[in-house]
Design an enzyme around this catalytic site. Structure first.
Site, PDB file in Angstrom:
ATOM      1  N   HIS A  29       0.880  -1.253   0.060  1.00 42.38           N
ATOM      2  CA  HIS A  29       0.054   0.106  -0.044  1.00 42.38           C
ATOM      3  C   HIS A  29       1.109   1.183   0.141  1.00 42.38           C
ATOM      4  O   HIS A  29       0.678   2.398  -0.810  1.00 42.38           O
ATOM      5  CB  HIS A  29      -0.940   0.102   1.099  1.00 42.38           C
ATOM      6  CG  HIS A  29      -1.762   1.067   1.409  1.00 42.38           C
ATOM      7  ND1 HIS A  29      -3.314   1.115   1.185  1.00 42.38           N
ATOM      8  CD2 HIS A  29      -1.548   2.528   1.878  1.00 42.38           C
ATOM      9  CE1 HIS A  29      -3.779   2.338   1.249  1.00 42.38           C
ATOM     10  NE2 HIS A  29      -2.789   3.161   1.624  1.00 42.38           N
ATOM     11  N   GLU A  30       1.701   1.328   1.048  1.00 40.60           N
ATOM     12  CA  GLU A  30       2.574   2.570   1.032  1.00 40.60           C
ATOM     13  C   GLU A  30       3.611   2.745  -0.020  1.00 40.60           C
ATOM     14  O   GLU A  30       3.908   3.841  -0.658  1.00 40.60           O
ATOM     15  CB  GLU A  30       3.325   2.546   2.432  1.00 40.60           C
ATOM     16  CG  GLU A  30       2.562   2.542   3.592  1.00 40.60           C
ATOM     17  CD  GLU A  30       1.568   3.700   3.592  1.00 40.60           C
ATOM     18  OE1 GLU A  30       1.596   4.788   2.875  1.00 40.60           O
ATOM     19  OE2 GLU A  30       0.479   3.531   4.228  1.00 40.60           O
ATOM     20  N   HIS A  68       1.685   4.442  -2.929  1.00 41.61           N
ATOM     21  CA  HIS A  68       1.600   5.888  -2.588  1.00 41.61           C
ATOM     22  C   HIS A  68       3.006   6.558  -3.152  1.00 41.61           C
ATOM     23  O   HIS A  68       3.282   7.438  -3.731  1.00 41.61           O
ATOM     24  CB  HIS A  68       1.664   6.188  -1.147  1.00 41.61           C
ATOM     25  CG  HIS A  68       0.219   6.312  -0.709  1.00 41.61           C
ATOM     26  ND1 HIS A  68      -0.759   7.014  -1.356  1.00 41.61           N
ATOM     27  CD2 HIS A  68      -0.144   5.656   0.528  1.00 41.61           C
ATOM     28  CE1 HIS A  68      -2.049   6.661  -0.754  1.00 41.61           C
ATOM     29  NE2 HIS A  68      -1.705   5.888   0.477  1.00 41.61           N
ATOM     30  N   HIS A 121       3.408   6.698  -6.629  1.00 48.13           N
ATOM     31  CA  HIS A 121       2.323   7.837  -7.281  1.00 48.13           C
ATOM     32  C   HIS A 121       3.369   9.138  -7.058  1.00 48.13           C
ATOM     33  O   HIS A 121       3.359  10.030  -7.967  1.00 48.13           O
ATOM     34  CB  HIS A 121       1.414   7.910  -6.254  1.00 48.13           C
ATOM     35  CG  HIS A 121       0.384   8.753  -6.684  1.00 48.13           C
ATOM     36  ND1 HIS A 121      -0.784   9.219  -6.047  1.00 48.13           N
ATOM     37  CD2 HIS A 121      -0.139   9.304  -8.056  1.00 48.13           C
ATOM     38  CE1 HIS A 121      -1.638   9.986  -6.686  1.00 48.13           C
ATOM     39  NE2 HIS A 121      -1.245  10.013  -8.060  1.00 48.13           N
TER      40      HIS A 121
END
Ligand SMILES: [Zn+2]
Length: 678
Positions: A469-470, A473, A476
């Site tokens: 998940h991190e 990010h 991104h």
């Protein structure tokens, strides 16, 4: 500029990374002072420019102003949440309200707003790219939303509120950190009955770090609490630990957050009214994908009943196990994870410990990198020669297919008492192309157990998903390819920003990835296919619990921020809200109000916690694009994913960006399917 202060000097380090070794806490305040003054001077130059406002002398100039202040802030805030000291916390308390005042003065600068407004009114006649047109609109609206149209006393009050909110939100966050770092639960060998070896060794490590008289210790970090709640056989100790976890921010004394909650809610509501919105939720949702509170609440409502029904079934199954063991009690919140773990073993024939043996942190990091190589043609090169702010930080240079520099990535993976709890991605600096092009420096901060001398760090399935998940990010931020700094990377609406992160979680559970990277930490054996099947079959195990836990927090957040008259007592209001939705007694919200940092340590997720579910609609639907293509790394789909999502920052309206990626708007049903709630 002061050459003595390393924060103000130019950085001759590789990739112009901050020279962490040379930076001391006494450098921050003078650096903030100098760079705020510099920023003010830049704003004055824009305001006093005799030329008619045009895009370049107003919008570009605004985008370029304050870059050195950002550089100082990028170092300070990252270090303040990862290697916090009393000195840094004192600086946080001093600088937060001053920064709030500084930025409020800019958004309330009437002459500056006049230039932006003049330009905005002529927008139909200006020759602009789509990205520029969007930037002009976002800039104009952001001024209006930051009080630019207020006059007289309203204007003064707006500035006052901004400053007080900054102080109160920071205090909230420092109180949670204080309660967490102060707590330690000392244990003897006999207290650890039921714990897998890696959890035991993490507890021994805690004890060594805290120098406790007893040989084992638990802390209030999620990576310490959840394994004990899942495996610890001593019910009294589970209860004690659970209580301490729930009491963060509500222990009385100086670190008690209860007085801050109504104050923060009142100030946010008052400011929303000043700006012409009926409630804070109306204000907050205007620039999001949801667009208005109704859309967000509708989504929560759609999922709530199926989730609660599922949790009810789960609870019955847990009670049956407890009863069969002769337990003479009703399952309560501190018992849920313990019996769920037993049920998982009974139903799917594996336990977390068996699975964790295959989830070595270092291999899972490689897995995250590998997926990024396959999807986006990136390469990650470990660089131990670069400056770091803590010896545990692992630094990588990220390269593209042709070997060109893309970003610097820092992984700060291990829990320590000076680190805020939770997991997050942040940037030491963001990407931009305007003026001098800048490549990003991105950090992932996790709270995983540190490897022991004789044992690698092993993760639970949930922790593996958090890692991915991190890292989603982080991608991104690292892949961002936009011109303007205010639209770069993760600077997107909150209910869109969880798409790149949650989507990335899908890859790790693919058999292809597990077979390659989930190797037993002792034998090196590949994870057996039968275990993979069971893990995948169990993917939605306990999903009723997880969804109810999440939705409980999402409703509390949303309803508290939708009240015209905020409550006198936040904790009472919290239980009223939970009663009104008929929250099951055996489940408490994922974040209790007094330590709900997402919504009170800043405004990011205030009236925005629903965003995770909103983005989940997108990620569930988004991943089906790869499934439909029959290849989890399908190059055509991956290319669209890069172009419209990961590299695009806030360049387009997120509803448009998503439809460009997927070829159509999202299909809501996918999220119920994904969660097994359909
Ligand atoms: Zn996230």
């Amino acid at each position: 500029m002061n050459a003595q202060n390393p924060l103000l000097a130019s950085w001759s380090t590789p990739f112009e990374l901050p020279p962490f070794d040379a930076i001391d806490s006494e450098h921050y305040l003078p650096a903030f002072d100098a760079t705020m003054r510099e920023h003010d001077a830049e704003i004055d130059r824009i305001v006093n420019n005799p030329a008619t406002p045009d895009f370049c002398n107003t919008i570009d100039a605004l985008e370029l102003a304050g870059q050195i202040l950002n550089r100082v802030a990028g170092v300070f805030w990252n270090l303040a949440s990862t290697i916090s000291t009393e000195e840094l916390r004192a600086i946080e308390r001093e600088i937060s309200p001053r920064l709030a005042r500084h930025y409020a003065a800019i958004s309330l600068n009437a002459k500056l707003f006049a230039r932006v407004e003049a330009l905005y009114e002529r927008r139909g006649r200006l020759a602009m790219s789509d990205e520029q047109a969007r930037l002009l609109e976002l800039t104009f609206k952001s001024f209006v939303r930051s009080g630019a149209r207020l006059k007289g006393v309203d204007r003064d009050r707006y500035a006052e509120i901004a400053e007080r909110l900054a102080t109160a939100e920071l205090q909230f966050s420092q109180n949670v950190l204080a309660d967490e770092s102060e707590f330690v639960m000392e244990l003897d060998e006999a207290d650890l009955a039921g714990l897998p070896a890696d959890v035991k060794s993490a507890a021994a490590q805690n004890a060594a770090e805290r120098k406790t008289p007893k040989p084992y210790a638990l802390t209030l970090s999620r990576s310490s609490v959840e394994p004990f709640l899942s495996h610890g056989e001593r019910r009294d100790l589970r209860e004690e630990l659970f209580k301490a976890w729930a009491a963060r921010g509500a222990k009385g004394g100086k670190t008690d957050n209860r007085p801050l909650i109504p104050e923060i809610l009142r100030l946010r509501q008052e400011r929303s009214r000043l700006l012409g919105y009926p409630t804070y939720a109306d204000f907050k949702l205007e620039p999001t994908m949801a667009g208005a509170p109704k859309a967000a609440i509708d989504l929560l409502d759609k999922v709530w009943l199926p989730a609660r029904a599922k949790a009810g079934e789960e609870c019955k199954a847990l009670q049956a196990i407890a009863d069969a063991e002769g337990a003479n009690f009703k399952i309560a919140a501190p018992d849920w994870r313990f019996y769920a773990e037993k049920l998982r073993r009974a139903r799917y024939d594996f336990d977390q410990g068996e699975l964790s043996a295959y989830f070595r942190l270092d291999r899972m990091i490689e897995a995250a990198f590998y997926c990024a190589e396959r999807l986006f043609n990136l390469r990650f090169v470990r660089r131990d020669d670069l400056p770091v702010y803590h010896p545990d930080v692992q630094t990588y240079e990220v390269l593209d297919q042709k070997g060109a520099h893309v970003a610097v990535f820092m992984g700060d993976y291990y829990a320590r008492s000076s680190k805020r709890s939770g997991a997050w991605m942040s940037e030491i600096r963001g990407q931009k192309k305007l003026g001098v092009a800048v490549k990003p420096v991105v950090v992932n901060v996790l709270n995983f157990p540190k490897p022991a001398p004789d044992r690698p760090s092993l993760l639970t399935l949930t922790e593996v998903l958090t890692l991915f998940h991190e890292f989603g990010h982080a991608l991104h931020g690292m892949l961002s390819d936009v011109v303007y700094p205010s639209m770069s990377g993760t600077a997107t609406p909150t209910d869109f920003v969880e798409l790149p992160s949650q989507l990335y979680e899908h890859w790790v559970l693919q058999p292809e990835i597990l077979q390659r990277f989930a190797l037993h930490f002792e034998t090196g054996a590949t994870i057996p296919p039968a275990l993979i099947d069971r893990v995948i079959a169990a993917r939605n195990f306990n999903q009723g619990f997880g969804t109810v836990e999440f939705l409980g927090s999402a409703y509390v957040d949303f309803k508290l921020h939708s009240q015209v008259a905020p409550p006198e007592d936040g904790v009472v209001a919290e239980s009223d809200i939970l009663r009104s939705i008929e929250m099951p007694a055996e489940i408490v919200p994922r974040h209790g109000l007094t330590h709900f940092s997402h919504i009170f340590s800043g405004e990011g997720y205030a009236a925005g916690y629903y965003s995770y579910l909103w983005s989940e609609v997108l990620d569930a639907d988004g991943f089906t694009a790869f499934e439909d293509a029959g290849d989890i790394f399908d190059p055509t789909v991956a290319r669209r994913l890069l172009d419209y999502i990961y590299s695009a920052g806030n360049r387009r309206d997120p509803n448009v960006a998503y439809a460009l990626f997927r070829g159509r708007p999202p299909n809501f049903e996918a999220v119920l399917q994904k969660k097994g709630l359909a």
